[in-house]
Design a protein around this motif. Structure first.
Motif, mmCIF file in Angstrom:
data_model
loop_
_atom_site.group_PDB
_atom_site.id
_atom_site.type_symbol
_atom_site.label_atom_id
_atom_site.label_comp_id
_atom_site.label_asym_id
_atom_site.label_seq_id
_atom_site.Cartn_x
_atom_site.Cartn_y
_atom_site.Cartn_z
ATOM 1 N N GLU A 138 -10.291 3.034 -5.091
ATOM 2 C CA GLU A 138 -9.431 1.962 -4.603
ATOM 3 C C GLU A 138 -8.168 2.511 -3.949
ATOM 4 O O GLU A 138 -7.736 3.623 -4.249
ATOM 5 N N THR A 139 -7.605 1.705 -3.044
ATOM 6 C CA THR A 139 -6.366 2.092 -2.385
ATOM 7 C C THR A 139 -5.188 1.796 -3.300
ATOM 8 O O THR A 139 -5.003 0.646 -3.707
ATOM 9 N N PRO A 140 -4.377 2.797 -3.651
ATOM 10 C CA PRO A 140 -3.254 2.548 -4.565
ATOM 11 C C PRO A 140 -2.143 1.751 -3.892
ATOM 12 O O PRO A 140 -1.945 1.815 -2.679
ATOM 13 N N HIS A 141 -1.431 0.976 -4.701
ATOM 14 C CA HIS A 141 -0.299 0.202 -4.229
ATOM 15 C C HIS A 141 0.957 0.635 -4.980
ATOM 16 O O HIS A 141 0.895 1.043 -6.139
ATOM 17 N N PRO B 150 -4.741 -10.117 -11.193
ATOM 18 C CA PRO B 150 -5.607 -8.940 -11.069
ATOM 19 C C PRO B 150 -5.079 -7.909 -10.071
ATOM 20 O O PRO B 150 -5.398 -6.718 -10.172
ATOM 21 N N ALA B 151 -4.254 -8.360 -9.102
ATOM 22 C CA ALA B 151 -3.710 -7.437 -8.102
ATOM 23 C C ALA B 151 -2.792 -6.396 -8.731
ATOM 24 O O ALA B 151 -2.535 -5.341 -8.129
ATOM 25 N N LEU B 152 -2.293 -6.637 -9.947
ATOM 26 C CA LEU B 152 -1.448 -5.650 -10.615
ATOM 27 C C LEU B 152 -2.225 -4.373 -10.915
ATOM 28 O O LEU B 152 -1.634 -3.289 -11.010
ATOM 29 N N LEU B 153 -3.543 -4.491 -11.050
ATOM 30 C CA LEU B 153 -4.369 -3.312 -11.326
ATOM 31 C C LEU B 153 -4.380 -2.349 -10.149
ATOM 32 O O LEU B 153 -4.738 -1.179 -10.314
ATOM 33 N N GLN B 154 -3.995 -2.820 -8.964
ATOM 34 C CA GLN B 154 -3.976 -1.948 -7.791
ATOM 35 C C GLN B 154 -2.843 -0.919 -7.858
ATOM 36 O O GLN B 154 -2.851 0.052 -7.111
ATOM 37 N N VAL B 155 -1.879 -1.161 -8.732
ATOM 38 C CA VAL B 155 -0.782 -0.210 -8.863
ATOM 39 C C VAL B 155 -1.249 1.066 -9.556
ATOM 40 O O VAL B 155 -0.778 2.159 -9.262
ATOM 41 N N ASN B 156 -2.202 0.945 -10.461
ATOM 42 C CA ASN B 156 -2.822 2.105 -11.105
ATOM 43 C C ASN B 156 -4.337 1.989 -10.935
ATOM 44 O O ASN B 156 -5.066 1.719 -11.894
ATOM 45 N N PRO B 157 -4.827 2.158 -9.697
ATOM 46 C CA PRO B 157 -6.233 1.855 -9.399
ATOM 47 C C PRO B 157 -7.198 2.963 -9.798
ATOM 48 O O PRO B 157 -6.794 4.069 -10.168
ATOM 49 N N GLY B 158 -8.491 2.608 -9.710
ATOM 50 C CA GLY B 158 -9.540 3.594 -9.910
ATOM 51 C C GLY B 158 -9.618 4.526 -8.713
ATOM 52 O O GLY B 158 -8.947 4.323 -7.697
ATOM 53 N N PRO B 159 -10.454 5.562 -8.791
ATOM 54 C CA PRO B 159 -10.502 6.584 -7.732
ATOM 55 C C PRO B 159 -10.993 6.074 -6.382
ATOM 56 O O PRO B 159 -10.698 6.687 -5.352
ATOM 57 N N PRO C 10 0.821 -1.219 0.000
ATOM 58 C CA PRO C 10 0.000 0.000 0.000
ATOM 59 C C PRO C 10 0.853 1.267 0.000
ATOM 60 O O PRO C 10 1.821 1.374 0.759
ATOM 61 N N VAL C 11 0.497 2.214 -0.852
ATOM 62 C CA VAL C 11 1.254 3.462 -0.968
ATOM 63 C C VAL C 11 1.241 4.248 0.333
ATOM 64 O O VAL C 11 2.247 4.872 0.709
ATOM 65 N N ASP C 12 0.107 4.214 1.048
ATOM 66 C CA ASP C 12 -0.016 5.046 2.242
ATOM 67 C C ASP C 12 0.454 4.343 3.512
ATOM 68 O O ASP C 12 0.242 4.843 4.618
ATOM 69 N N GLY C 13 1.107 3.187 3.402
ATOM 70 C CA GLY C 13 1.570 2.457 4.577
ATOM 71 C C GLY C 13 2.970 2.864 4.994
ATOM 72 O O GLY C 13 3.728 3.471 4.223
ATOM 73 N N PRO C 14 3.369 2.504 6.220
ATOM 74 C CA PRO C 14 4.705 2.862 6.711
ATOM 75 C C PRO C 14 5.834 2.186 5.946
ATOM 76 O O PRO C 14 6.939 2.743 5.849
ATOM 77 N N LEU C 15 5.590 0.993 5.409
ATOM 78 C CA LEU C 15 6.648 0.304 4.666
ATOM 79 C C LEU C 15 7.014 1.078 3.407
ATOM 80 O O LEU C 15 8.193 1.299 3.112
ATOM 81 N N ALA C 16 6.003 1.499 2.651
ATOM 82 C CA ALA C 16 6.271 2.261 1.429
ATOM 83 C C ALA C 16 7.010 3.547 1.753
ATOM 84 O O ALA C 16 7.956 3.932 1.050
ATOM 85 N N ALA C 17 6.609 4.201 2.828
ATOM 86 C CA ALA C 17 7.269 5.455 3.210
ATOM 87 C C ALA C 17 8.732 5.220 3.558
ATOM 88 O O ALA C 17 9.617 6.015 3.182
ATOM 89 N N SER C 18 9.016 4.140 4.260
ATOM 90 C CA SER C 18 10.390 3.839 4.654
ATOM 91 C C SER C 18 11.261 3.530 3.439
ATOM 92 O O SER C 18 12.418 3.964 3.362
ATOM 93 N N VAL C 19 10.730 2.787 2.497
ATOM 94 C CA VAL C 19 11.503 2.424 1.303
ATOM 95 C C VAL C 19 11.782 3.654 0.449
ATOM 96 O O VAL C 19 12.907 3.848 -0.037
ATOM 97 N N VAL C 20 10.768 4.498 0.256
ATOM 98 C CA VAL C 20 10.951 5.700 -0.553
ATOM 99 C C VAL C 20 11.980 6.626 0.084
ATOM 100 O O VAL C 20 12.857 7.177 -0.599
ATOM 101 N N SER C 21 11.929 6.782 1.398
ATOM 102 C CA SER C 21 12.864 7.678 2.081
ATOM 103 C C SER C 21 14.295 7.146 2.045
ATOM 104 O O SER C 21 15.256 7.915 2.124
ATOM 105 N N ALA C 22 14.461 5.832 1.897
ATOM 106 C CA ALA C 22 15.805 5.232 1.852
ATOM 107 C C ALA C 22 16.489 5.463 0.515
ATOM 108 O O ALA C 22 17.713 5.329 0.403
ATOM 109 N N GLY C 23 15.727 5.797 -0.514
ATOM 110 C CA GLY C 23 16.302 6.062 -1.831
ATOM 111 C C GLY C 23 16.975 4.835 -2.434
ATOM 112 O O GLY C 23 16.541 3.691 -2.232
ATOM 113 N N ASN C 24 18.088 5.044 -3.160
ATOM 114 C CA ASN C 24 18.787 3.945 -3.833
ATOM 115 C C ASN C 24 19.395 2.937 -2.863
ATOM 116 O O ASN C 24 19.663 1.792 -3.240
#
Length: 262
Positions: free
Chosen positions: A132-135, A121-130, A54-68
């Motif tokens: 749905e929770t984005p991943h 079908p879970a791949l559609l969550q990466v570019n979801p509809g309005p 999930p984009v809005d979860g703590p894991l995604a935030a931690s990975v993005v902040s870590a960069g390369n």
């Protein structure tokens, strides 16, 4: 010269490849955070595993902040038996490595690559509809892989893993075993007749089916026992699989006899 003995079971690498294509049962864990479920765990040819969180979860935030640099993470895949057994977990796979975010510009091409091999079908969550929770799409760069089951734990080299292929029947295995249990107990009983006499006292259930053979679970008073009945040779299609199972059952018309009138 004697013929070589038939291969009795999938290699560790083949078992892991099959686990990678089975849906569900996967968690991604990072130190200091609660484990997060991931509905996508696709092994890529470059030695990484594509996952979604999930984009809005703590894991995604931690990975993005870590960069390369990414962050250390462990992907755990649980292989559950398709029947309600006393002990439902058949095996566990742990893939450890560095988790990195996939750059936005690379996401469409990577989604297409994954969907071509596995239209999840879970791949559609990466570019979801309005509504749905984005991943977010991420890569786990593999450093080590270990699988554990009732016989113990074993590691596998990345090169061996990339060179293996998933079992051709792994996507259909659950439905077949459930159907065998509910509608063809006679098949299970005839297979059980091949077990050692000491194991026939327990409740015999179909546990696994692959190109190398059938595995039965005996739920006895003294615990659970798993026994594999190997085919004479590996099979690759439904026709040869059906024939191999009939041979294991002792079907007389596949052992040189013919029905009357033929």
């Amino acid at each position: 010269m004697a013929s070589p003995a038939p291969t009795a079971a999938p290699t560790t690498a083949e078992r892991i490849r099959s686990a990678c294509v089975r849906p569900g049962g996967a968690m991604i864990a990072v130190e200091g955070l609660d484990p997060s479920t991931t509905s996508v765990h696709h092994l890529l040819g470059d030695g990484s595993v594509a996952i979604t969180v999930p984009v809005d979860g703590p894991l995604a935030a931690s990975v993005v902040s870590a960069g390369n640099a990414g962050i250390q993470a462990v992907l755990e895949m649980t292989d559950y038996a398709p029947l309600p057994l006393r002990e439902p977990v058949r095996s566990l796979v742990w893939i450890q490595g560095v988790l990195r975010d996939v750059p936005t510009a690379e996401v469409p091409a990577l989604l297409d690559l994954i969907a071509a091999a596995d239209p999840n079908p879970a791949l559609l969550q990466v570019n979801p509809g309005p509504e749905e929770t984005p991943h977010a799409l991420m890569r786990l760069e593999i450093e080590s892989v270990v699988v554990a089951d009732s016989t113990g734990a074993e590691s596998v080299a990345l090169g061996e893993l990339l060179g293996a292929r998933p079992d051709p029947f792994c996507a259909m295995e659950s439905c077949w075993l459930q159907h065998m249990e509910s509608a063809h107990r006679d098949v299970v009983d005839r297979l059980a007749a091949r077990l050692p006499a000491s194991l026939r006292q327990g409740r015999v259930r179909p546990l696994a089916l692959d190109r190398y053979g059938v595995q039965l679970r005996v739920e006895g008073a003294d615990g659970d026992h798993d026994v594999r009945l190997p085919f004479g040779k590996p099979v690759d299609d439904v026709t040869s699989l059906s024939r191999a199972i009939r041979v294991l059952m002792g079907c007389p018309f596949l052992n040189g006899l013919r029905a009357r009138g033929v």
